[in-house]
Design a protein around this motif. Structure first.
Motif: not given
Length: 212
Positions: A98-100, A141-148, A186-190
């Motif tokens: 999930a984290y890449g 979903d949160m893992a994908a957001r952190i990975a972005s 940007a972090i809060l938005r992502k």
């Protein structure tokens, strides 16, 4: 043809030697870079002109759970990451993916299995994952957001997780405090959260909660 480069990130010298042996069999043409701590691995990932594979231990000094996977993936999103860990494969393999990460192999694996895992990762093949237990909490979903997050955003987020103020993070990164505030926005938005506290709570999904 440019020589392939592989980064071996593990804090145990003897296991690094085992991985180098497996790499030597799977890719005898490859140059190997070694790192014993997460910050060294990140520096190598940022500086290497070419990086074809990273083998990564989850429990290196400086790593907070899956943060090492997420940070290296952010630094080199096009480079496959093969997690080599003593963590439970059923849980950790799914979470690392999930984290890449592209694959997962246990430290208890035989040399031939390590060799095959390295060869698959270099070929860009994604491992088939073991089926998780119904009670296993895998990130979504949160893992994908952190990975972005970008590499700098990941550094800012890990600083926030450590309880550092913006000015302390700015000093550590060698940037201005307004720049850190911009990254934080940007972090809060992502992540889809409203404040630093929510960002930290969301980022706690990086924690490695599996038994060795």
């Amino acid at each position: 043809m440019t020589q392939r480069t592989i980064l071996v990130a593990d804090d145990h010298p003897l296991f690094r030697q085992a991985l180098k042996l497996a790499i030597g069999r799977a890719a005898p043409d490859a140059a190997v870079i070694e790192a014993g701590q997460l910050h060294e691995a990140l520096e190598c990932a940022a500086a290497a002109p070419r990086l074809d594979l990273v083998t990564l231990d989850l429990r290196m000094p400086g790593a907070d759970g899956f943060s090492g996977v997420a940070q290296i993936h952010a630094e080199r999103p096009g480079t496959p990451i093969l997690v080599v860990s003593s963590a439970d494969a059923v849980d950790a393999a799914h979470r690392a993916r999930a984290y890449g990460a592209i694959g997962f192999v246990s430290k208890t694996a035989e040399l031939a299995e390590l060799e095959r895992a390295v060869a698959r990762a270099l070929a860009g093949e994604t491992d088939a994952l073991p089926q998780p237990d119904a009670a296993t909490d895998t990130p979504g979903d949160m893992a994908a957001r952190i990975a972005s997050l970008t590499p700098t955003e990941m550094k800012v987020l890990t600083g926030v997780m450590a309880g550092k103020l913006n000015k302390q993070i700015a000093f550590q990164l060698g940037v201005t405090e307004p720049t850190v505030k911009g990254h934080m926005t940007a972090i809060l938005r992502k992540l889809g959260v409203l404040n630093r506290t929510q960002a930290v709570l969301a980022a706690r999904t990086l924690d490695l909660a599996v038994e060795e």
